[in-house]
Design a protein around this motif. Structure first.
Motif, mmCIF file in Angstrom:
data_model
loop_
_atom_site.group_PDB
_atom_site.id
_atom_site.type_symbol
_atom_site.label_atom_id
_atom_site.label_comp_id
_atom_site.label_asym_id
_atom_site.label_seq_id
_atom_site.Cartn_x
_atom_site.Cartn_y
_atom_site.Cartn_z
ATOM 1 N N CYS A 104 5.197 -3.906 2.570
ATOM 2 C CA CYS A 104 5.196 -3.098 1.227
ATOM 3 C C CYS A 104 6.505 -2.601 0.986
ATOM 4 O O CYS A 104 7.210 -2.926 -0.132
ATOM 5 C CB CYS A 104 4.235 -2.158 1.244
ATOM 6 S SG CYS A 104 4.504 -0.813 -0.039
ATOM 7 N N ASP A 145 -2.599 0.172 -5.631
ATOM 8 C CA ASP A 145 -2.074 -0.612 -4.420
ATOM 9 C C ASP A 145 -2.430 -2.047 -4.610
ATOM 10 O O ASP A 145 -2.923 -2.345 -5.689
ATOM 11 C CB ASP A 145 -2.851 -0.187 -2.990
ATOM 12 C CG ASP A 145 -2.349 1.210 -2.521
ATOM 13 O OD1 ASP A 145 -1.232 1.577 -2.911
ATOM 14 O OD2 ASP A 145 -3.178 1.681 -1.724
ATOM 15 N N ARG A 179 0.749 -1.179 0.074
ATOM 16 C CA ARG A 179 0.144 0.250 0.103
ATOM 17 C C ARG A 179 0.977 1.362 0.160
ATOM 18 O O ARG A 179 1.804 1.351 0.728
ATOM 19 C CB ARG A 179 -0.873 -0.027 1.181
ATOM 20 C CG ARG A 179 -1.458 1.347 1.571
ATOM 21 C CD ARG A 179 -2.422 0.885 2.847
ATOM 22 N NE ARG A 179 -1.619 1.029 3.945
ATOM 23 C CZ ARG A 179 -1.138 1.749 4.767
ATOM 24 N NH1 ARG A 179 -1.213 2.998 4.406
ATOM 25 N NH2 ARG A 179 -0.533 1.470 5.891
#
Ligand SMILES: Cc1cc2nc3c(=O)[nH]c(=O)nc-3n(C[C@H](O)[C@H](O)[C@H](O)COP(=O)(O)OP(=O)(O)OC[C@H]3O[C@@H](n4cnc5c(N)ncnc54)[C@H](O)[C@@H]3O)c2cc1C
Length: 386
Positions: free
Chosen positions: A343, A144, A51
């Protein structure tokens, strides 16, 4: 850092394996030391959302750079890491949360992120029909996504090995050797390993390792309950978070829905950490499930396959530390990801390699220096947003 001949990376999560891969493919001699198995802590417990939306302004460039790497990472590592770029929705579940989400969208758009505001239940359900009509509004960031965390960590380690790295699991680092202000290696449960650079990417244990080298890193540990269903028919493609961060969830590639509740303070047990110490209490599982069913009603009848708990390394400002320590030559710290370091993994690895081989990172790391915590003691609890 001058010419580096030998690097030891402590920690076989996504940060450590990505760094090991980056260093090995740059031709550096590197040994990764992991006390358990690869991905046996946060990088295995994680929700594994990838994200950019909702990131702090200083962290957003790292998340965006990471997403550029994620797009071709599977190909690069030669593994199916189940990366899907199918978006992230952050939900407003109360009227008070609607302006919070609207403001988030505006701020993030100003920072150059491509995301939209879905202002009412109909527009939310047009994007994700399985969501309850009690969801009043949402942010939607289509770039995302999510990935399979354990497969990704193993793929980094395997690729590093192919480039000549040594991966030593079941080996604990028990001391950092420092002579005359310079790192000379580590002591492990399997003997000493010499190194002119040591990377500490040990998640919730990184403050203890810092202490062994005479450094302070203010970390607190948060605990989160995770629930995973059996494989279900396709329900939702986006990772979902909520305005106040007390729930997040995603449907994995194989159909299982993985969901998390909020983060609570956690205390270390006396003696070594056993698997049962991390298991979640029943009330935390119930709360996570209630919140899941409130936004995804179809989950009410879903069969639960597994529950587990996850520990989170939280800094006072919920931003990580990524730096070459000023006090000890040759010591690199990458920890305190505060619930959003999965991430970042590919870019964390790249930045660690740059700090070691070039001295100058390709992205600004000023916000991630340990020195910002001088005199600071209290950490908050991380909020998970997928
Ligand atoms: C429930 C949960 C949900 C999350 N959701 C998301 C999300 O959706 N998106 C996101 O980006 N992030 C998320 N995160 C955060 C993310 O998973 C972590 O920030 C990330 O995995 C941290 O990786 P790491 O490699 O830094 O640490 P870890 O994965 O914790 O790895 C550290 C490793 O160091 C090893 N180690 C420690 N001490 C020693 C020692 N002395 N010697 C040798 N080895 C040692 C440990 O065994 C461990 O394997 C979540 C985390 C949790 C727990």
């Amino acid at each position: 850092m001058g010419t580096v001949s030998e690097v030891v990376v402590v920690g076989g999560g996504i940060s450590g394996t990505a760094a090991t891969y980056e260093l090995a493919r740059a031709g550096v001699s590197v040994t990764l030391v992991e006390k358990g198995e690869l991905a046996s802590m946060a990088s295995g417990w994680t929700l594994a959302g990838v994200r950019q939306s909702g990131r702090h302004p200083s962290e957003l460039p790292l998340a965006q750079a990471a997403v550029r790497r994620w797009k071709t990472l599977g190909e690069e590592l030669g593994a199916d890491i189940e990366y899907r770029q199918e978006g992230n929705l952050r939900l407003a579940r109360t009227p008070e949360e609607v302006p919070i989400i609207a403001r988030l969208v505006e701020e993030q758009q100003q920072l150059g992120l491509d995301l939209e505001f879905l202002p009412d239940p109909a527009s939310v359900r047009a994007v994700a029909p399985a969501l309850s009509d009690t969801v009043l509004a949402a942010s939607h960031c289509p770039t995302d996504g999510h990935a399979n965390p354990i497969v990704t960590v193993r793929a980094f380690a395997e690729a590093a090995r192919r480039h000549g790295a040594a991966i030593r699991t079941g080996t604990e680092v028990t001391a950092i050797r420092v002579v005359g202000g310079r790192v000379t290696g580590v002591q492990t449960t399997d003997g000493p390993v010499g190194a002119d650079v040591v990377v500490l990417a040990a998640g919730v244990y990184t403050d203890r390792l810092c202490q062994l080298a005479g450094l302070t890193l203010p970390l607190k540990v948060g605990h989160v309950a995770v629930v995973q269903t059996i494989p279900l028919p396709p329900l939702i493609r986006q990772v979902i978070g909520v305005a106040n961060g007390d729930f997040a969830g995603r449907q994995e590639v194989g159909g299982r829905v993985r969901m998390t509740g909020d983060s609570f303070p956690w205390g270390w047990p006396d003696g070594p950490l056993g698997p049962e110490d991390v298991q979640p209490p029943a009330w935390a599982v119930r709360v996570a499930l209630d919140r899941a069913v409130a936004v995804l009603p179809a989950l009410a009848d879903a069969k639960v396959a597994r529950v587990w708990g996850g520990l989170i390394d939280v800094t006072p400002d919920e931003l990580p530390v990524i730096e070459r320590a000023a006090e000890v030559e040759g010591l690199v710290v990458a920890a305190g990801f505060s619930g959003h370091g999965f991430c970042l993994g590919p870019i964390t690895g790249q930045l660690i390699r740059e700090l070691i081989t070039k001295g100058t990172p390709s992205l600004p790391l000023h916000a991630f220096r340990r020195a910002r915590f001088a005199g600071s003691v209290g950490a908050t609890q991380a909020r998970l947003h997928g």
